[in-house]
Design an enzyme around this catalytic site. Structure first.
Site, PDB file in Angstrom:
ATOM      1  N   ALA A  46      25.390  62.174  12.915  1.00 37.37           N
ATOM      2  CA  ALA A  46      26.079  62.182  11.624  1.00 37.37           C
ATOM      3  C   ALA A  46      25.710  63.438  10.848  1.00 37.37           C
ATOM      4  CB  ALA A  46      25.707  60.934  10.819  1.00 37.37           C
ATOM      5  N   ASP A  47      26.575  63.800   9.933  1.00 37.34           N
ATOM      6  CA  ASP A  47      26.304  64.905   9.020  1.00 37.34           C
ATOM      7  C   ASP A  47      26.909  64.553   7.665  1.00 37.34           C
ATOM      8  OD1 ASP A  47      25.183  67.767   8.995  1.00 37.34           O
ATOM      9  OD2 ASP A  47      27.064  67.932   7.887  1.00 37.34           O
ATOM     10  N   THR A  48      26.143  64.794   6.608  1.00 42.33           N
ATOM     11  CA  THR A  48      26.570  64.443   5.257  1.00 42.33           C
ATOM     12  C   THR A  48      26.596  65.685   4.379  1.00 42.33           C
ATOM     13  OG1 THR A  48      25.610  62.233   5.488  1.00 42.33           O
ATOM     14  CG2 THR A  48      26.049  62.992   3.243  1.00 42.33           C
TER      15      THR A  48
END
EC number: 3.6.1.9
Length: 190
Positions: A68-70
């Site tokens: 994931a990347d935020t």
């Protein structure tokens, strides 16, 4: 069932998966997370999540990889993790009394096949005084978080309103991610 590997060094993502009783191990990706700022934010987070998953899959070919990347998006501009105290101060000042979006791209990879999705949450800050910003900076909390705040910690004080998935702002849209894992046969509490 193939083992699940979380391709992230984020303690928050690890805690969220543990909270849902999802069995997994951690293998941090080592990709360069720089991106082209002219790309649309939803494409940026999906691409970074995909690259993280593919990087970890090189070492764990038979595993199921979750990455994931935020990012925080304010007025069309991506705010990543602040590199300096001044940058963190500037981000917090910009977000004061304003709304912004938090986007998390999630990638699920197995045997070369990648499924991605993006979750978006709208967050509005209270008007912040200079003293409040300086006090928050002194906690050290802003420095490893996109947008220079952590909603799950002292940064909760900054947030006036939230529309969407709280856990997305923490770093992983938990319900949607666990549901996607369940579709792929992973054991969860549900």
């Amino acid at each position: 069932m193939k083992p699940l590997i979380l391709a992230s060094g984020s303690p928050r993502r690890k805690q969220l998966l543990e909270q849902m009783n999802v069995p997994f191990t951690v293998c941090k990706s080592t990709i360069d997370e720089t991106f082209d700022p002219t790309f649309p934010p939803d494409e940026v987070v999906q691409q970074l999540a995909r690259q993280k998953a593919q990087d970890v899959a090189k070492k764990h070919e038979d595993s199921f990889i979750l990455a994931a990347d935020t990012i925080v998006v304010f007025q069309g501009r991506i705010l990543g993790k602040p590199a300096t105290e001044q940058e963190a101060r500037q981000m917090l000042s910009q977000l004061s009394d304003q709304s912004h979006e938090v986007l998390t791209g999630v990638a699920l990879l197995h045997q070369g096949q990648v499924e991605t999705f993006v979750e978006t949450t709208e967050v509005r800050f209270w008007p912040l005084t200079d003293t409040e910003i300086e006090t928050y900076l002194q906690t050290g909390e802003p420095f490893d978080k996109a947008g220079a705040y952590g909603i799950q910690g002292l940064g909760a004080y900054l947030v006036k309103e939230l529309k969407g998935d709280y856990y997305n702002v923490v770093g992983l849209p938990l319900s949607r991610t666990v549901r996607a894992l369940k579709v792929h046969g992973f054991s969860t509490r549900f």
